[in-house]
Scaffold this motif. Structure first.
Motif, PDB file in Angstrom:
ATOM      1  N   LEU A  24       0.822  -1.216   0.000  1.00  0.00           N
ATOM      2  CA  LEU A  24       0.000   0.000   0.000  1.00  0.00           C
ATOM      3  C   LEU A  24       0.853   1.261   0.000  1.00  0.00           C
ATOM      4  N   ASP A  25       1.953   1.224   0.748  1.00  0.00           N
ATOM      5  CA  ASP A  25       2.857   2.375   0.819  1.00  0.00           C
ATOM      6  C   ASP A  25       3.749   2.501  -0.414  1.00  0.00           C
ATOM      7  N   GLY A  26       3.840   1.425  -1.191  1.00  0.00           N
ATOM      8  CA  GLY A  26       4.699   1.443  -2.376  1.00  0.00           C
ATOM      9  C   GLY A  26       6.174   1.293  -2.044  1.00  0.00           C
ATOM     10  N   ASP A  27       6.484   0.865  -0.838  1.00  0.00           N
ATOM     11  CA  ASP A  27       7.881   0.680  -0.423  1.00  0.00           C
ATOM     12  C   ASP A  27       8.157  -0.805  -0.268  1.00  0.00           C
ATOM     13  N   LEU A  28       8.641  -1.425  -1.335  1.00  0.00           N
ATOM     14  CA  LEU A  28       8.907  -2.856  -1.322  1.00  0.00           C
ATOM     15  C   LEU A  28      10.391  -3.154  -1.180  1.00  0.00           C
ATOM     16  N   SER A  29      11.157  -2.209  -0.678  1.00  0.00           N
ATOM     17  CA  SER A  29      12.603  -2.379  -0.578  1.00  0.00           C
ATOM     18  C   SER A  29      12.989  -3.560   0.317  1.00  0.00           C
ATOM     19  N   ARG A  30      12.148  -3.909   1.281  1.00  0.00           N
ATOM     20  CA  ARG A  30      12.439  -5.044   2.163  1.00  0.00           C
ATOM     21  C   ARG A  30      12.004  -6.373   1.544  1.00  0.00           C
ATOM     22  N   TYR A  31      11.365  -6.320   0.380  1.00  0.00           N
ATOM     23  CA  TYR A  31      10.851  -7.524  -0.273  1.00  0.00           C
ATOM     24  C   TYR A  31      11.345  -7.564  -1.719  1.00  0.00           C
TER      25      TYR A  31
END
Length: 81
Positions: free
Chosen positions: A17-24
Motif C-alpha cells: 500500500l505504501d509502495g515501499d517494497l525495498s524489504r521484499y
C-alpha cells in the motif's frame, strides 16, 4: 485466518500500500499488472466482460497518445530515470 492476519503478512500488505517494497526484493520485480486509477474506476462502472473487451482498445489508445493504462513497475521507472 492466522496466516492472513500474521504480523509478517500485515507488514507485507502495508508495504504494498505504501509502495515501499525495498524489504521484499521478490516483490520489487513482480510482473503483476497494476492498473491506473482511471482503469480501476472504469472497471467499477462496467461489468467484467465489458472491461476485458475494452482493455486492448485502451492499450492501443495509450500507445498512440504515449500514455499508459497500467502503472509502470517501480523498478523499471527507476532504471529509466
Amino acid at each position: 485466518m492466522e496466516v492472513w492476519n500474521s504480523p509478517k503478512i500485515v507488514e507485507l500488505r502495508k508495504a504494498h500500500l505504501d509502495g515501499d517494497l525495498s524489504r521484499y526484493p521478490v516483490c520489487m520485480n513482480c510482473q503483476a499488472v497494476r492498473p491506473t486509477r482511471s482503469v480501476v474506476y472504469g472497471s467499477l462502472a462496467f461489468d467484467s466482460l465489458t472491461v476485458r473487451k475494452a482493455v486492448p482498445a485502451m492499450e492501443k489508445l495509450a500507445r498512440y497518445y504515449n500514455g499508459g493504462v497500467f502503472e509502470r513497475n517501480a523498478v523499471t521507472s527507476q532504471r529509466s530515470s
